[in-house]
Motif scaffolding. Structure first.
Motif, mmCIF file in Angstrom:
data_model
loop_
_atom_site.group_PDB
_atom_site.id
_atom_site.type_symbol
_atom_site.label_atom_id
_atom_site.label_comp_id
_atom_site.label_asym_id
_atom_site.label_seq_id
_atom_site.Cartn_x
_atom_site.Cartn_y
_atom_site.Cartn_z
ATOM 1 N N GLY A 34 0.843 -1.186 0.000
ATOM 2 C CA GLY A 34 0.000 0.000 0.000
ATOM 3 C C GLY A 34 0.878 1.236 0.000
ATOM 4 N N ASP A 35 0.740 2.083 1.030
ATOM 5 C CA ASP A 35 1.540 3.314 1.111
ATOM 6 C C ASP A 35 2.656 3.203 2.153
ATOM 7 O OD1 ASP A 35 -0.006 3.329 3.374
ATOM 8 O OD2 ASP A 35 -0.817 5.349 3.090
ATOM 9 N N ARG A 36 3.089 1.974 2.437
ATOM 10 C CA ARG A 36 4.181 1.728 3.387
ATOM 11 C C ARG A 36 5.257 0.895 2.700
ATOM 12 N NH1 ARG A 36 1.495 -0.799 8.548
ATOM 13 N NH2 ARG A 36 3.440 -0.153 9.524
ATOM 14 N N ALA A 37 6.470 0.946 3.255
ATOM 15 C CA ALA A 37 7.579 0.168 2.691
ATOM 16 C C ALA A 37 8.349 -0.519 3.820
ATOM 17 C CB ALA A 37 8.518 1.071 1.893
ATOM 18 N N PHE A 38 8.905 -1.691 3.506
ATOM 19 C CA PHE A 38 9.596 -2.506 4.503
ATOM 20 C C PHE A 38 10.840 -3.140 3.892
ATOM 21 C CE2 PHE A 38 5.124 -2.432 5.417
ATOM 22 C CZ PHE A 38 5.061 -2.214 6.787
ATOM 23 N N LEU A 39 11.869 -3.265 4.704
ATOM 24 C CA LEU A 39 13.033 -4.080 4.379
ATOM 25 C C LEU A 39 12.966 -5.312 5.263
ATOM 26 C CD1 LEU A 39 16.188 -1.781 4.118
ATOM 27 C CD2 LEU A 39 15.180 -3.198 2.337
ATOM 28 N N THR A 40 13.220 -6.472 4.666
ATOM 29 C CA THR A 40 13.138 -7.722 5.413
ATOM 30 C C THR A 40 14.335 -8.589 5.093
ATOM 31 O OG1 THR A 40 10.734 -7.628 5.238
ATOM 32 C CG2 THR A 40 11.697 -9.732 5.932
ATOM 33 N N GLU A 51 12.367 -7.623 10.180
ATOM 34 C CA GLU A 51 11.686 -6.712 9.268
ATOM 35 C C GLU A 51 11.607 -5.341 9.911
ATOM 36 O OE1 GLU A 51 8.248 -7.529 6.396
ATOM 37 O OE2 GLU A 51 7.248 -6.938 8.261
ATOM 38 N N CYS A 52 11.849 -4.303 9.107
ATOM 39 C CA CYS A 52 11.703 -2.946 9.632
ATOM 40 C C CYS A 52 11.049 -2.074 8.571
ATOM 41 C CB CYS A 52 13.033 -2.366 10.090
ATOM 42 S SG CYS A 52 14.253 -2.178 8.810
ATOM 43 N N GLU A 53 10.191 -1.202 9.058
ATOM 44 C CA GLU A 53 9.563 -0.251 8.150
ATOM 45 C C GLU A 53 10.577 0.822 7.810
ATOM 46 O OE1 GLU A 53 5.447 2.299 7.561
ATOM 47 O OE2 GLU A 53 5.764 1.175 9.419
#
Length: 157
Positions: A44-50, A64-66
C-alpha cells in the motif's frame, strides 16, 4: 532475533469469495542465495526491508523494519520490473486463525498461495477446504524464486 514459523499451501479459487479487501504488495529482492534473502516490499503506502535467514522446516529467522516510503521506492526501482513479485494479499479468517492469501499478478497470474503463521512448529491448525497441496518445503514457491519469473508447474509433485 524473531522467528517466522509458517506453513504455505496452494490455494484454490474456492477462497476468492472470502477475499474481500486486499493490499497490493510489490516486492523485489536485493540479495538472495541458498540461505539468506534481503527483500524490499511496498505494501500500500508503506515500505519494509526484510532479511530472512536459513529455513529449517517451517521455521526461519526474520528481521523486518519499516522504512520511509521514498527509500523503499528507491530500492525497489533498482530491481528490474520483470524480477518483481506483484500480488494482492487478503487476510482471511478460518476457524479462529488468520490466513494470508496471496493472489499473484503479472507473469504469475493464476497462482494463489495461502500462508498461516504459527506460534510453534507443531501447532495444530484447522485447514480450510479451499487449500490445495502444502508447499512449505517446496523451494519453487519461495517468493524470491517466484521473482525470477518462472511459474512453478502446478501439476508437478
Amino acid at each position: 532475533m524473531a522467528l517466522e514459523i509458517e506453513r504455505k499451501f496452494l490455494a484454490t479459487s474456492a477462497v476468492l469469495p472470502c477475499c474481500r479487501s486486499g493490499t497490493l504488495l510489490v516486492q523485489g529482492y536485493l540479495f538472495t542465495d541458498a540461505h539468506h534473502t534481503l527483500r524490499v516490499r511496498r505494501a500500500g503506502d508503506r515500505a519494509f526491508l526484510t532479511w530472512k535467514g536459513p529455513k529449517s522446516g517451517a521455521v526461519r529467522e526474520e528481521v523486518e523494519c519499516e522504512v520511509p516510503l521514498q527509500m523503499g521506492e528507491a530500492l525497489l526501482a533498482d530491481v528490474p520490473l520483470n524480477e518483481r513479485v506483484q500480488k494482492v494479499r487478503y487476510r482471511v479468517e478460518h476457524a479462529g486463525s488468520i490466513w494470508d492469501v496471496d493472489v499473484f499478478e503479472g507473469a504469475l497470474d493464476g497462482l494463489m498461495l495461502a500462508e498461516i503463521e504459527m506460534a510453534h512448529e507443531d501447532e495444530l491448525v484447522a485447514l480450510p477446504f479451499w487449500l490445495g497441496r502444502e508447499v512449505t518445503s517446496d523451494q519453487r514457491y519461495r517468493n524470491s524464486r517466484l521473482a525470477m519469473g518462472a511459474m512453478p508447474n502446478l501439476l508437478a509433485a
